[in-house]
Design an enzyme around this catalytic site. Structure first.
Site, PDB file in Angstrom:
ATOM      1  N   ASP A 114       0.825  -1.201   0.000  1.00 43.10           N
ATOM      2  CA  ASP A 114       0.000   0.000   0.000  1.00 43.10           C
ATOM      3  C   ASP A 114       0.864   1.258   0.000  1.00 43.10           C
ATOM      4  OD1 ASP A 114       0.840  -0.711   2.648  1.00 43.10           O
ATOM      5  OD2 ASP A 114      -0.483   0.825   3.434  1.00 43.10           O
ATOM      6  N   GLU A 115       0.267   2.361  -0.418  1.00 42.53           N
ATOM      7  CA  GLU A 115       0.837   3.701  -0.283  1.00 42.53           C
ATOM      8  C   GLU A 115       2.282   3.811  -0.790  1.00 42.53           C
ATOM      9  OE1 GLU A 115      -1.753   5.457   3.432  1.00 42.53           O
ATOM     10  OE2 GLU A 115       0.191   4.559   3.882  1.00 42.53           O
TER      11      GLU A 115
END
Length: 863
Positions: A549-550
């Site tokens: 993620d991210e």
């Protein structure tokens, strides 16, 4: 004294005598020059001076205004006031380090320069030529992105440092534990009292602080009727039939008879039953039989003249024993006769614990595993690596824990990482640490004994700063030893990469380079060593969570990536999916299933992914969660809901500026909101829930589930950026974990059946709020019983402050959970139990106590 021309004293005397009486012929006498006032010498910047500064520096942080605008974007203003110690003036050459978790927009100060170091760590340095007067106060006005709705978002443990000296924590910024409630307090943060300026960011925001008066009205609306339940088991069993006859006395013990399983397979559950009052001697027969005709986690429990359990597996047998344990504790070992037929609605019922941001002990994890088993959760997602720390000992890579498990003041990051999240300058603090190999094996064995699978997680390719910095220390060590090949083997940095980026947590160096062979060598090493620990525990590694993620947009200026993209015909946007697909394929070769967060997983090509994939959906329930969940379920993946506005336990349990919590996803995640969640029909939640601004919305099922597809699981998340102790972790987890377990196990009668393509709008009546409230009554009454069980287990669960109001000179008060007791006192008076409306005059302070009377809530005040 110096003259313009040098003359002898005798020549000067002769000239004066010859001109006596003729002074007008001479120039006027030269006045002696005025000398500058000599100030007392500044103390040298030695260790004693720095220690004095740390001990006596006044430090006050005020969240001044949440309704600011900076470059057309929402921002907020904080004012930091520093008061220098009384006495002599201070020299320069020192720096005040502070943690500031918002993105810095700008600042104003005539005395100090403010500069980001990395992440949330900032350096506040006296400007050159500035005199720092003893006792003087100076303000720094700071504008940050977004908002700070709670005092707890201000980080503690600011510290002063100077070259060659030992850094010192500013005493005024240390966390203080309230002796009454046991909760953390931050005395250096000014109270937030102006709701108009601080409670919202725009006039359209309808969220209101949960004042005692508002809490009273909320509690009253939900506590319509109080009953004493006959059966207290949570999560609610699918079917319970009460039978006539005398209760079964288990106080003297039971005669255990097993068929198809060993005593070891149910040992923790049996021990819990004994602790609940069943005794350890000989008593009625307790038979446990494995029946393959039942689903693996299903069970049938019958209490008559004996106890009979039939279960589809040892896991189902454990569930049955946990249900029996709860009822035994409630009935005082005189268990009423009944038959229970039960099975879970969802196969995946999980809890995520982040020990990376702030460390939490093995003892905490083991106790949490016991509570997970008590409430029939079966997956522990253990988040062991992130930007701020690495928490698992890995054979052959000692720097990961020797360096990466600690944050302290070492600007070179040779011995530890930078002290993010208010960690302070000292290495020996509770937020630092790691699990040794033996610790992790103990955790695995404890989980297996309770039917819980551990899913380890080291986030990658983003959120990897601890690994990157640790491997740089390893690189330098081996290069100094002349081992260039060994140094390069696991190096995660490409020196020629000039990409400039900032991650969502404001780091500029936290992302693995997915084009370096060393990156994959490092991942292979970590996975192989983790597998060995699972094998040593007798618990094969089944599933591994890669994060994904991210990712911060790195690599655009990486020579390795430019060459790789040119060779393979890829764009920069395709590098993260490539990485996920490659690591997933490697895991599959090892016989390990892949799990990851939905934002990264969703960008992969499903055809290039393994057959079994878990995706944790962490979009907002009232946003894109339904579309994302349905899309990824339609790929054939296992979809596990981790929606932050419902399941993130680092979000506040109430919109209250004194709750220490992040609030970017929700400002009001209380037990009723979690109880009201409908996991198998995400759009239907729009009928009951409002968004973070207190507004209703419409959610349409734009991407329906394909036939045969659906939800796999529900998982609670405890992220630990502001969770610094084990007690603080329990405060956030409990009792909110119980309604989450309820929704993962039991389908409520009021839940709207899923209809493909259906739209829902707040208040549309498609989900009946009165039906929700009706079922809530029974759950709430049983929840009160379970607080006593948590008391017995020593769990530091949250006690919601009472609701209260004064009308006509009388005090009215109520509690979120009726089993908790209310106390009140007048100014300067003694605490008195509240039993009903009472005449009062002047301000009144109130608090709630736990059922056992040993723990107290935060105090509130009405007048």
């Amino acid at each position: 004294m110096t003259f313009a021309h040098s003359v002898s004293l005798s020549t000067l005397a002769l000239a004066l005598s010859l001109t006596a009486g003729c002074a007008s012929l001479l120039p006027p006498p030269v006045a002696p020059p005025v000398l500058p006032t000599v100030a007392p010498p500044l103390p040298s910047l030695d260790q004693a001076t720095l220690d004095r500064l740390g001990d006596r520096l006044g430090y006050r942080w005020e969240i001044a205004d949440n309704r600011q605008t900076c470059d057309k974007a929402a921002c907020f203003l904080s004012v930091l006031t520093l008061t220098l110690p009384e006495g002599s003036d201070l020299p320069g050459g020192w720096t005040l380090y502070v943690s500031y978790v918002a993105g810095l927009v700008r600042y104003e100060s005539e005395i100090f320069d403010l500069k980001q170091v990395n992440g949330d760590l900032y350096a506040l340095t006296p400007k050159p030529g500035v005199t720092l007067k003893g006792g003087a106060s100076h303000t720094v006005r700071i504008w940050g992105q977004g908002h700070f709705y709670a005092r707890g978002l201000v980080m503690p443990n600011a510290y002063v440092a100077a070259s060659g000296l030992t850094a010192r924590t500013v005493a005024a910024t240390k966390v203080v534990i309230d002796p009454e409630s046991g909760l953390e307090t931050l005395p250096f943060v000014a109270p937030m009292t102006d709701e108009a300026k601080l409670g919202t960011q725009s006039p359209t925001d309808r969220t209101q602080w949960l004042t005692p008066q508002r809490a009273y009205e909320r509690n009253a609306s939900r506590n319509v009727a109080l009953t004493r339940p006959a059966v207290v088991i949570l999560p609610t069993p699918a079917r319970v039939t009460l039978q006539k006859g005398a209760p079964l006395d288990l106080s003297k013990g039971f005669d255990l008879r097993l068929k198809g399983l060993s005593r070891d397979a149910i040992a923790p559950a049996l021990q819990a039953l004994i602790q609940a009052g069943a005794g350890e001697g000989r008593g009625p027969v307790l038979s446990v039989t494995i029946d393959p005709k039942l689903r693996p986690e299903a069970y049938r429990l019958t209490v008559g003249k004996s106890v009979s359990i039939r279960a589809g597996s040892t896991t189902g047998a454990n569930h049955a024993l946990r249900s029996l344990t709860q009822q035994t504790a409630f009935d005082g070992a005189q268990v009423r006769r009944m038959t229970i037929e039960d099975a879970p609605r969802l196969p995946f019922r999980g809890l995520h614990i982040d020990v990376a941001r702030n460390f939490h002990s093995k003892a905490f994890v083991l106790e949490t595993l016991e509570q997970m088993a008590a409430y029939k959760l079966n997956r522990l997602h253990l988040h062991l690596g992130d930007d701020e720390a690495w928490r698992l000992e890995i054979d052959g890579l000692p720097e990961l824990t020797q360096v990466g498990a600690y944050r302290c003041h070492d600007p070179a990051e040779e011995t530890c990482l930078l002290p993010q999240l208010g960690a302070g300058p000292e290495r020996d603090t509770p937020v630092n640490g790691y699990f040794s190999k033996a610790d992790y094996i103990d955790i695995l064995k404890a989980a297996q004994a309770r039917g819980i699978e551990v899913i380890p997680s080291f986030d990658m390719p983003g959120h990897s700063r601890a690994a990157i910095k640790s491997m740089e220390v390893r690189y330098r060590r081996l290069m100094a030893a002349g081992d260039a090949a060994g140094a390069a083997q696991y190096r995660l940095v490409e020196p020629e990469d000039t990409t400039a980026y900032r991650s969502i947590q404001h780091y500029n160096d936290n992302t693995l380079n997915v084009c370096l062979p060393a990156t994959y060598a490092f991942i292979d090493k970590v996975i192989d060593e983790t597998m060995k620990l699972h094998q040593a525990a007798g618990v094969p590694l089944k599933r591994y969570h890669i994060g994904a993620d991210e990712t911060a947009g790195a690599w655009t200026q990486s020579p390795a990536c430019q060459a790789f993209m040119a060779q393979n015909g890829l764009k920069a946007s395709q590098l993260t999916p490539y990485f996920i697909e490659r690591v997933s394929a490697y895991l599959a070769e090892k016989g390990i299933e892949t799990a990851g967060w939905s934002d990264g997983m969703g960008h992969t090509d499903a055809a290039r992914m393994p057959k079994i994939v878990q995706s944790n959906i962490w979009s907002s329930t009232l946003g894109t969660a339904a579309t994302e969940a349905h899309d990824q379920a339609n790929r054939g993946w296992e979809v596990v809901l981790s929606v932050p506005d419902i399941t993130y336990f680092d979000m506040p349990p109430a919109p209250d500026p004194d709750e220490i919590a992040y609030d970017w996803a929700s400002r009001d995640t209380d037990i009723y909101k979690i109880f009201s969640f409908q996991p198998e029909n995400l759009p239907a939640n729009a009928s009951l829930l409002t968004d973070i601004r207190g507004q209703g919305t419409t959610v349409a099922d734009k991407t329906p589930y394909a036939p045969g597809r659906g939800l796999t699981g529900l998982q609670g998340q405890l992220w630990s950026e502001v969770v610094r102790t084990d007690d603080a972790a329990e405060y956030r987890l409990f009792p909110r974990l119980l309604p989450l377990a309820e929704r993962a196990w039991h389908r409520a009668g009021w839940e709207a059946p899923y209809k493909a393509g259906e739209s829902y709008t707040y208040g549309d009546g498609k989900v009946d709020p009165k039906a929700v409230l009706g079922e809530w009554q029974g759950f709430r009454d049983r929840l009160g019983v379970h607080l006593r069980l948590l008391d017995q287990a020593g769990i530091a669960y949250r006690l919601a402050p009472p609701g209260a109001k004064i009308e006509g000179g009388q005090l009215f008060a109520n509690a979120e959970i009726a089993a908790t007791l209310i106390e009140y006192r007048l100014a300067g008076g003694e605490w008195t139990p509240y039993t009903g409306p009472v005449a009062v005059s002047g301000p009144v302070e109130l608090r709630v106590t736990s059922p056992d009377g040993r723990r107290k809530s935060r105090m509130v005040r009405v007048e």
